[in-house]
Each structure stands twice: as structure tokens, then as C-alpha cells.
Design an enzyme around this catalytic site. Structure first.
Site, PDB file in Angstrom:
ATOM      1  N   SER A  69      -9.998 -11.715   2.355  1.00 47.08           N
ATOM      2  CA  SER A  69      -9.224 -10.672   1.693  1.00 47.08           C
ATOM      3  C   SER A  69      -8.836 -11.159   0.303  1.00 47.08           C
ATOM      4  O   SER A  69      -9.313 -12.201  -0.157  1.00 47.08           O
ATOM      5  CB  SER A  69      -8.018 -10.270   2.564  1.00 47.08           C
ATOM      6  OG  SER A  69      -7.508  -9.039   2.082  1.00 47.08           O
ATOM      7  N   LYS A  73     -12.260 -11.657  -2.249  1.00 50.30           N
ATOM      8  CA  LYS A  73     -13.355 -10.776  -1.830  1.00 50.30           C
ATOM      9  C   LYS A  73     -14.532 -10.770  -2.806  1.00 50.30           C
ATOM     10  O   LYS A  73     -15.677 -10.731  -2.384  1.00 50.30           O
ATOM     11  CB  LYS A  73     -12.834  -9.344  -1.658  1.00 50.30           C
ATOM     12  CG  LYS A  73     -12.079  -9.113  -0.365  1.00 50.30           C
ATOM     13  CD  LYS A  73     -11.599  -7.671  -0.303  1.00 50.30           C
ATOM     14  CE  LYS A  73     -11.600  -7.151   1.100  1.00 50.30           C
ATOM     15  NZ  LYS A  73     -11.177  -5.757   1.213  1.00 50.30           N
ATOM     16  N   ASN A  94     -15.930  -8.739   2.786  1.00 48.03           N
ATOM     17  CA  ASN A  94     -14.720  -9.015   3.572  1.00 48.03           C
ATOM     18  C   ASN A  94     -15.036  -9.705   4.884  1.00 48.03           C
ATOM     19  O   ASN A  94     -14.132 -10.020   5.653  1.00 48.03           O
ATOM     20  CB  ASN A  94     -13.922  -7.722   3.839  1.00 48.03           C
ATOM     21  CG  ASN A  94     -14.540  -6.874   4.926  1.00 48.03           C
ATOM     22  OD1 ASN A  94     -15.748  -6.871   5.105  1.00 48.03           O
ATOM     23  ND2 ASN A  94     -13.721  -6.148   5.655  1.00 48.03           N
ATOM     24  N   ASP A 109     -15.231  -2.495   5.032  1.00 47.43           N
ATOM     25  CA  ASP A 109     -14.176  -1.488   4.755  1.00 47.43           C
ATOM     26  C   ASP A 109     -14.764  -0.078   4.699  1.00 47.43           C
ATOM     27  O   ASP A 109     -14.207   0.871   5.260  1.00 47.43           O
ATOM     28  CB  ASP A 109     -13.470  -1.798   3.432  1.00 47.43           C
ATOM     29  CG  ASP A 109     -12.777  -3.136   3.454  1.00 47.43           C
ATOM     30  OD1 ASP A 109     -11.884  -3.328   4.287  1.00 47.43           O
ATOM     31  OD2 ASP A 109     -13.141  -4.006   2.649  1.00 47.43           O
ATOM     32  N   ALA A 137     -10.729  -0.757  -2.213  1.00 52.24           N
ATOM     33  CA  ALA A 137     -10.997   0.059  -1.026  1.00 52.24           C
ATOM     34  C   ALA A 137     -11.843   1.273  -1.399  1.00 52.24           C
ATOM     35  O   ALA A 137     -12.808   1.609  -0.703  1.00 52.24           O
ATOM     36  CB  ALA A 137      -9.676   0.491  -0.396  1.00 52.24           C
ATOM     37  N   MET A 210       2.121   4.663  -0.648  1.00 51.37           N
ATOM     38  CA  MET A 210       2.659   3.430  -0.052  1.00 51.37           C
ATOM     39  C   MET A 210       3.692   2.818  -0.996  1.00 51.37           C
ATOM     40  O   MET A 210       3.722   3.146  -2.189  1.00 51.37           O
ATOM     41  CB  MET A 210       1.548   2.445   0.277  1.00 51.37           C
ATOM     42  CG  MET A 210       0.753   1.953  -0.922  1.00 51.37           C
ATOM     43  SD  MET A 210      -0.638   0.909  -0.474  1.00 51.37           S
ATOM     44  CE  MET A 210       0.167  -0.655  -0.268  1.00 51.37           C
ATOM     45  N   THR A 234      -6.058   6.730   2.821  1.00 52.90           N
ATOM     46  CA  THR A 234      -6.343   5.381   3.336  1.00 52.90           C
ATOM     47  C   THR A 234      -5.078   4.565   3.608  1.00 52.90           C
ATOM     48  O   THR A 234      -5.142   3.509   4.219  1.00 52.90           O
ATOM     49  CB  THR A 234      -7.256   4.598   2.365  1.00 52.90           C
ATOM     50  OG1 THR A 234      -6.619   4.530   1.098  1.00 52.90           O
ATOM     51  CG2 THR A 234      -8.616   5.249   2.230  1.00 52.90           C
ATOM     52  N   GLY A 257      -4.996   5.918   7.233  1.00 56.73           N
ATOM     53  CA  GLY A 257      -5.992   4.855   7.145  1.00 56.73           C
ATOM     54  C   GLY A 257      -6.040   3.910   8.341  1.00 56.73           C
ATOM     55  O   GLY A 257      -6.760   2.910   8.294  1.00 56.73           O
TER      56      GLY A 257
HETATM   57  P1  NAD Z   1      -6.479  -1.574  -5.823  1.00 55.96           P
HETATM   58  O1  NAD Z   1      -5.300  -2.179  -6.507  1.00 55.96           O
HETATM   59  O2  NAD Z   1      -7.802  -2.253  -5.857  1.00 55.96           O
HETATM   60  O3  NAD Z   1      -6.663  -0.063  -6.387  1.00 55.96           O
HETATM   61  C1  NAD Z   1      -5.565   0.770  -6.618  1.00 55.96           C
HETATM   62  C2  NAD Z   1      -6.055   2.171  -6.988  1.00 55.96           C
HETATM   63  O4  NAD Z   1      -4.920   3.052  -7.037  1.00 55.96           O
HETATM   64  C3  NAD Z   1      -6.718   2.260  -8.360  1.00 55.96           C
HETATM   65  O5  NAD Z   1      -7.783   3.201  -8.293  1.00 55.96           O
HETATM   66  C4  NAD Z   1      -5.599   2.795  -9.256  1.00 55.96           C
HETATM   67  O6  NAD Z   1      -6.077   3.504 -10.377  1.00 55.96           O
HETATM   68  C5  NAD Z   1      -4.906   3.738  -8.291  1.00 55.96           C
HETATM   69  N1  NAD Z   1      -3.503   4.029  -8.626  1.00 55.96           N
HETATM   70  C6  NAD Z   1      -2.471   3.151  -8.638  1.00 55.96           C
HETATM   71  N2  NAD Z   1      -1.329   3.801  -8.960  1.00 55.96           N
HETATM   72  C7  NAD Z   1      -1.657   5.104  -9.138  1.00 55.96           C
HETATM   73  C8  NAD Z   1      -0.912   6.268  -9.482  1.00 55.96           C
HETATM   74  N3  NAD Z   1       0.401   6.209  -9.721  1.00 55.96           N
HETATM   75  N4  NAD Z   1      -1.569   7.444  -9.573  1.00 55.96           N
HETATM   76  C9  NAD Z   1      -2.905   7.518  -9.339  1.00 55.96           C
HETATM   77  N5  NAD Z   1      -3.661   6.447  -9.018  1.00 55.96           N
HETATM   78  C10 NAD Z   1      -3.037   5.257  -8.919  1.00 55.96           C
HETATM   79  O7  NAD Z   1      -6.003  -1.365  -4.317  1.00 55.96           O
HETATM   80  P2  NAD Z   1      -6.874  -1.198  -2.981  1.00 55.96           P
HETATM   81  O8  NAD Z   1      -6.883  -2.472  -2.259  1.00 55.96           O
HETATM   82  O9  NAD Z   1      -8.153  -0.535  -3.296  1.00 55.96           O
HETATM   83  O10 NAD Z   1      -5.928  -0.203  -2.161  1.00 55.96           O
HETATM   84  C11 NAD Z   1      -5.892   1.168  -2.481  1.00 55.96           C
HETATM   85  C12 NAD Z   1      -5.370   1.955  -1.282  1.00 55.96           C
HETATM   86  O11 NAD Z   1      -6.236   1.755  -0.165  1.00 55.96           O
HETATM   87  C13 NAD Z   1      -3.980   1.533  -0.821  1.00 55.96           C
HETATM   88  O12 NAD Z   1      -3.257   2.685  -0.502  1.00 55.96           O
HETATM   89  C14 NAD Z   1      -4.223   0.739   0.448  1.00 55.96           C
HETATM   90  O13 NAD Z   1      -3.189   0.918   1.387  1.00 55.96           O
HETATM   91  C15 NAD Z   1      -5.480   1.387   0.971  1.00 55.96           C
HETATM   92  N6  NAD Z   1      -6.281   0.483   1.796  1.00 55.96           N
HETATM   93  C16 NAD Z   1      -6.490   0.840   3.086  1.00 55.96           C
HETATM   94  C17 NAD Z   1      -7.253   0.035   3.905  1.00 55.96           C
HETATM   95  C18 NAD Z   1      -7.478   0.447   5.336  1.00 55.96           C
HETATM   96  O14 NAD Z   1      -8.132  -0.289   6.079  1.00 55.96           O
HETATM   97  N7  NAD Z   1      -6.980   1.592   5.751  1.00 55.96           N
HETATM   98  C19 NAD Z   1      -7.815  -1.153   3.412  1.00 55.96           C
HETATM   99  C20 NAD Z   1      -7.579  -1.488   2.073  1.00 55.96           C
HETATM  100  C21 NAD Z   1      -6.809  -0.669   1.273  1.00 55.96           C
END
Ligand code: NAD
Length: 287
Positions: A69, A73, A94, A109, A137, A210, A234, A257
Site C-alpha cells: 500500500s 504501490k 498492490n 483494486d 483508486a 470521507m 468507493t 466501497g
Molecule cells: P488519491 O489521493 O490518490 O486521490 C484523491 C482523488 O480525490 C483525486 O482524484 C482528487 O482530485 C480527488 N479530490 C480530492 N478532494 C476533492 C474535492 N474536494 N473535490 C473533488 N475531488 C477531490 O486517493 P485514493 O487512494 O485514490 O482514494 C480516493 C478514494 O477512493 C477515497 O475515498 C478512498 O476511500 C477510496 N478508496 C477505496 C478503496 C476500496 O477498497 N473501497 C481503496 C482505495 C481507495
């Protein structure tokens, strides 16, 4: 524990920093126990500064495999022997499997997200999908969706550092898949409305919903939703986001998610053990 861990027990690891909060050890250790598999899953606090040595050590110790993670990654891909097609396009992995010293990296993922859609009875082959987000993600989901037969994929992201990353994904998917892929700024509300109006599935993979963005939704208001749009957020903590509450009000099928998280784990479990994770049992344990 002395009954469970013996001289024969195989190790599966998770290398990341920070990592102590992870649900993965519970998920995998409960599944190993349930199926009577002689493995144990343990977290290791590893960042980029010790990553190369860690991979060398895990290989030398003949460890069967491990999860990866943040922040490892992307960087770990340079220390592996092979990458899955999705992992090559995403540029991250991952899950690592060690087959007699040959280390193969996979990214599960996106596999987890697509499996979550299937489990919800959502048909995505030949459909149009909108994904908001261009981070880790989101990219994994976009790549897997295009590889798995989604016909048209429209990505939106706000004008931040992730936008260029989204443009890179579009370029790679156009070169390597038949999926029709485009990216637009999230601030272009007319385009966002038009694309969502013609989409079958909307996946939100932004940090909205979140902590500390519990009250933030990536789309401007409920008028961007309609009853026959399927929405996956997600986020899984909290279990219901503001976007999902809007979906309930409009009457569109929506889910969080948790399924993506569960099935990315199940896909890794299968790669290491060759066995199906007992997902119904794990849902009872985790959810
Ligand atoms: P990351 O930091 O790589 O990406 C964040 C994304 O959110 C970017 O595209 C950014 O532009 C956008 N963003 C941030 N603030 C914003 C706002 N105010 N308005 C609009 N867009 C905004 O993070 P990540 O690891 O890709 O995680 C992103 C989401 O995916 C999170 O909500 C996380 O909980 C979820 N996630 C879920 C799983 C799962 O297994 N369900 C796994 C990983 C991540």
C-alpha cells in the site's frame, strides 16, 4: 497462537506506511483459519527508503507473497520481475506473488471494484461509465473497466495535481484498449451533466465523503442523478456518504466501497493460495 503458527506456517505480508489501522490482517487471517490454510498475514511498516531492501529480504526468505500500500504501490514495480497487464498500465501494484523466486506484481483494486459491481447485479460490459477521480483508486478502476469491456469511459477530475495523471491514463487506454475514453474538468458542469445523463454507471473515487470531507460531494447537486443511474461510492468509512444519501432521495441504486475492499482482498488471496476467499464469512467478520 502456538497451535496456529508452527514451523510450517507460510508468511504473507503487507508493506506500507502508515499501516497499523489496516483491516487486511483480520480479513486474511480469518480466511486462512476458516479454510485451515497454514498462512499468517502480518503488517510491516515500510516506506520508500527501505523498500528495495525489504523486497530483497522477502525474496530471499521465500515469502509466498504480500500486499503493498501507500507510499510503495508505484515504486515497488521497479523491483519486481513481471507485472500484470493492469499493473503495467496503472504503473502500480498492490499484490505480489512469489513463484519460486519470480516476483509478479498485480493490482487487484480495479478487479475488486468490477467484482463488487457484478455482486450487486450490475452488468458493465458494453456500458458507459463515468468515473470521478484520477488518483490511485480511480486509476485502477478505470484501467480494469477498460480491460474488462466497458464500452465508454468518461473521467472527470478537478483542476488539481491529479488531472495530468488522468490525461496519462486516457492516453494509455486509447493506445491499449478499444474503450472510448475521455477526460474533462470537473468544473465543466454542462459536460458533467451531459455525460452523467448518458451514463449507465457512475463511480465516485474522490476523497469526497470521507474525513475531513464528509459534507463534500464531487457533483454539484442531486439534479445530476436520475433513478436509473447506478452509483458506487468507493468510500467505506463512513458506510453511507452524502452522495449516497442523495442517491437514496433520487431513487438510484447505490452502494459503498466495502465490496471493492473485500474483493480486492479476495483476488489477492486467490493469487497466493489458489483458493476462493470465504467472502460471506468475511463479510460477517468485517462489516
Ligand atoms: P488519491 O489521493 O490518490 O486521490 C484523491 C482523488 O480525490 C483525486 O482524484 C482528487 O482530485 C480527488 N479530490 C480530492 N478532494 C476533492 C474535492 N474536494 N473535490 C473533488 N475531488 C477531490 O486517493 P485514493 O487512494 O485514490 O482514494 C480516493 C478514494 O477512493 C477515497 O475515498 C478512498 O476511500 C477510496 N478508496 C477505496 C478503496 C476500496 O477498497 N473501497 C481503496 C482505495 C481507495
Amino acid at each position: 497462537m502456538t497451535e496456529r503458527v508452527t514451523g510450517h506456517t507460510e508468511l504473507i505480508g503487507l508493506i506500507a506506511y502508515p499501516i497499523r489501522h489496516s483491516m487486511s490482517p483480520t480479513m486474511h487471517n480469518e480466511a486462512f483459519k476458516k479454510l485451515g490454510l497454514d498462512y499468517v498475514y502480518v503488517c510491516f511498516e515500510v516506506d520508500n527508503s527501505t523498500l528495495e531492501d525489504t523486497v530483497k529480504g522477502l525474496r530471499a526468505m521465500k515469502v509466498r507473497g504480500w500486499n503493498v500500500s501507500m507510499p510503495n504501490k508505484g515504486p515497488i514495480t521497479q523491483y519486481l520481475d513481471k507485472l500484470s497487464p493492469a499493473s503495467q498500465i496503472v504503473g502500480a501494484c498492490n499484490t505480489v506473488v512469489n513463484d519460486n523466486g519470480v516476483l509478479t506484481g498485480t493490482i487487484t483494486d480495479g478487479i475488486g471494484a468490477m467484482q463488487a459491481l457484478k455482486e450487486e447485479g450490475v452488468e458493465y460490459v458494453g456500458k458507459k461509465m463515468v468515473v470521478i477521480g484520477a488518483g490511485g483508486a480511480a486509476t485502477a478502476i478505470q484501467v480494469q473497466a477498460a480491460l474488462d469491456g466497458v464500452k465508454e469511459l468518461t473521467i472527470f477530475n478537478r483542476a488539481d495535481e491529479f488531472y495530468a495523471h488522468g490525461e496519462e491514463t486516457v492516453k494509455k487506454l486509447r493506445e491499449r484498449t478499444d474503450c472510448i475514453v475521455n477526460i474533462y474538468p470537473l468544473e465543466d458542469h454542462a459536460k458533467l451533466k451531459a455525460e452523467l445523463d448518458s451514463a449507465d454507471i457512475y463511480i465516485d473515487s474522490t476523497s469526497c465523503g470521507m474525513k475531513p470531507l464528509e459534507d463534500v460531494v464531487a457533483i454539484p447537486d442531486k439534479s445530476y442523478l436520475r433513478p436509473d443511474l447506478i452509483v458506487m461510492d468507493t468510500v467505506y468509512a463512513p458506510r453511507q456518504t452524502k452522495l449516497m444519501r442523495w442517491c437514496d432521495e433520487v431513487g438510484c441504486k447505490n452502494f459503498n466501497g466495502l465490496g471493492m475492499m473485500l474483493y480486492q482482498g479476495a483476488a489477492a488471496f486467490k493469487l497466493w493460495t489458489g483458493k476462493e476467499m470465504p467472502v460471506d464469512f468475511i463479510k460477517d467478520v468485517l462489516f
